[in-house]
Design a protein around this motif. Structure first.
Motif, PDB file in Angstrom:
ATOM      1  N   MET A 148       0.843  -1.202   0.000  1.00 44.57           N
ATOM      2  CA  MET A 148       0.000   0.000   0.000  1.00 44.57           C
ATOM      3  C   MET A 148       0.873   1.244   0.000  1.00 44.57           C
TER       4      MET A 148
ATOM      5  N   THR B 270      -5.514  -0.074  -6.759  1.00 44.45           N
ATOM      6  CA  THR B 270      -6.789   0.443  -6.254  1.00 44.45           C
ATOM      7  C   THR B 270      -6.617   1.803  -5.624  1.00 44.45           C
ATOM      8  N   GLU B 271      -5.562   1.958  -4.837  1.00 48.31           N
ATOM      9  CA  GLU B 271      -5.320   3.241  -4.179  1.00 48.31           C
ATOM     10  C   GLU B 271      -4.927   4.322  -5.187  1.00 48.31           C
TER      11      GLU B 271
ATOM     12  N   ALA C 152       5.165   0.373  -6.708  1.00 50.42           N
ATOM     13  CA  ALA C 152       4.491  -0.513  -5.753  1.00 50.42           C
ATOM     14  C   ALA C 152       5.503  -1.419  -5.050  1.00 50.42           C
TER      15      ALA C 152
ATOM     16  N   ASP D  18      -0.476   7.686   2.148  1.00 49.70           N
ATOM     17  CA  ASP D  18      -1.111   8.883   1.583  1.00 49.70           C
ATOM     18  C   ASP D  18      -0.298  10.144   1.871  1.00 49.70           C
TER      19      ASP D  18
ATOM     20  N   HIS E 174       0.496  -9.255  -7.656  1.00 49.85           N
ATOM     21  CA  HIS E 174       0.556  -8.776  -6.269  1.00 49.85           C
ATOM     22  C   HIS E 174       0.343  -7.263  -6.134  1.00 49.85           C
TER      23      HIS E 174
ATOM     24  N   ARG F  44      -5.738   4.446  -8.338  1.00 49.96           N
ATOM     25  CA  ARG F  44      -6.910   4.813  -9.134  1.00 49.96           C
ATOM     26  C   ARG F  44      -7.784   5.818  -8.388  1.00 49.96           C
TER      27      ARG F  44
ATOM     28  N   GLU G 195      -2.487  -5.363  -6.782  1.00 43.96           N
ATOM     29  CA  GLU G 195      -3.873  -4.894  -6.873  1.00 43.96           C
ATOM     30  C   GLU G 195      -4.204  -3.821  -5.843  1.00 43.96           C
ATOM     31  N   SER G 196      -3.731  -3.968  -4.606  1.00 42.70           N
ATOM     32  CA  SER G 196      -4.049  -2.956  -3.584  1.00 42.70           C
ATOM     33  C   SER G 196      -3.412  -1.616  -3.945  1.00 42.70           C
ATOM     34  N   TRP G 197      -2.196  -1.649  -4.480  1.00 44.16           N
ATOM     35  CA  TRP G 197      -1.540  -0.409  -4.935  1.00 44.16           C
ATOM     36  C   TRP G 197      -2.355   0.235  -6.042  1.00 44.16           C
TER      37      TRP G 197
END
Length: 388
Positions: A1, A294-295, A44, A4, A288, A297, A290-292
């Motif tokens: 992740m 999603t954030e 990522a 922010d 591996h 996007r 996908e979470s990166w």
């Protein structure tokens, strides 16, 4: 992740030290970069880890060089297409290239001849425009039409132009660069009908597919019908969604048997091939990351709204449905055919030049908004100065 705080506190002084062309060229000209399609976000963590492990373990010839073992990207590509879109390419149809532009040029080289006509939506990604010029293929524009509801094209005009010019191929960029349109299933079906009626090879560049914003959904062209898939070469890469352009790695689903045979008849290393790091980085992204993604996007979604709210009022613009690119109409401000040149000197912001995108690019410039909020805010502030 991603963190922010780390992401939204990226500072110009730090970014300006990056060796990549995006910041290096803009900094040399005393400007902030909003041009070439690279993101400023950190790589990522799964990709960093995979590349670090490879560097520390083995950078020798990869196992797939043995001529027997399949490149692991083939399986990963089939898995990703199946999972995300319900489309399972045949593994034996998949070929690995260094980048989408190389794959496009290779397919055009083996499947068309100098002088052949090729249809493509315009304005268009500049390297594609330049490819057709350099390879002596005749561009038949499919003009994107600016309406109150967004960007569209005239399928009936396309059919007439394809017939008139005897087109051999159609280059489909979906999601579209630079307009950011995600073509609907109905629009794609209209294109497919023209392609079938006139026996066109379809080269579908879907590199921005994973950067579509809700409620827009990417529909791979090859999913429309089996006979559509059979005439389609689908090109993609992790380079846009995961910011890996420098790793030089892409994948193509080459469904037409005649195109596969022609590519396979070339000397095996004539086109070059991606190195191990490109393969390992892409594998890590697809399996591996996908979470990166999603954030990222979500941040890009926020940024496209900031652009819409922060542009000079006289600049016409449609909220992109995908990509991190905004196609801006500066004609009301009288900045000439190439407003990016004026903005570089007047606002110290480097945008992509509209005329480079071919027909329909005069008076436009493209803005890349894939950066932190403070940097984007400053870019927009500078752009508003010239509109005031």
């Amino acid at each position: 992740m991603l963190d922010d705080l780390e992401l939204d506190n990226l500072e110009v002084s730090t970014l300006a030290k990056r060796p990549g062309v995006k910041w290096a060229l803009a900094t040399a000209r005393g400007a902030l970069p909003g041009w070439i399609a690279d993101m400023d976000f950190p790589v990522a963590e799964p990709i960093r880890n995979a590349l670090t492990e490879a560097v520390h373990s083995d950078l020798g010839y990869p196992v797939w060089d043995d001529g027997v073992t399949a490149n692991p990207l083939v399986e990963a590509f089939v898995e990703r297409m199946t999972t995300r879109y319900g489309y399972a390419p045949q593994p034996e149809h998949v070929r690995v290239f260094t980048e989408v532009i190389q794959a496009l040029q290779a397919v055009l080289h083996v499947a068309t001849q100098p002088g052949d006509a090729v249809a493509m939506h315009t304005p268009a990604y500049p390297p594609f425009v330049q490819t057709l010029e350099k390879m002596d293929r005749r561009l038949v524009p499919i003009p994107m039409v600016d309406t109150e509801d967004g960007w569209f094209f005239d399928a009936d005009r396309l059919a007439a132009d394809v017939a008139q010019h005897g087109c051999r191929a159609l280059i489909l960029v979906n999601p579209h660069n630079p307009s950011g349109r995600v073509f609907s299933r109905g629009e794609l079906s209209a294109l497919a009908e023209v392609a079938q009626r006139h026996d066109l090879l379809v080269i579908a560049d879907e590199i921005h597919a994973e950067l579509a914003y809700e409620p827009h959904q990417h529909v791979p062209f090859a999913t429309l019908a089996p006979d559509v898939a059979a005439r389609t070469v689908t090109l993609t890469s992790a380079s846009k969604a995961f910011n890996l352009a420098g790793l030089r790695c892409s994948v193509a689903d080459v469904a037409p048997a005649c195109v596969r045979a022609a590519l396979d008849a070339l000397p095996p290393l004539l086109l070059g091939q991606p190195g191990s790091l490109g393969v390992f980085g892409t594998l890590a992204a697809w399996r591996h990351g996908e979470s990166w993604l999603t954030e990222v996007r979500a941040l890009l979604d926020r940024n496209r709204q900031l652009v819409a709210a922060g542009l000079p009022p006289a600049v016409r613009h449609h909220l992109p449905e995908a990509t991190y690119l905004a196609w801006l109409d500066w004609r009301a401000l009288g900045l000439g055919d190439d407003p990016a040149a004026t903005l570089l000197t007047g606002s110290r912001v480097m945008l992509s030049s509209g005329p480079d995108f071919g027909p329909g690019g005069q008076g436009y410039a493209r803005l890349n908004f894939a950066t932190s909020e403070p940097v984007l805010t400053e870019i927009l502030r500078r752009l508003r100065e010239i509109g005031s």
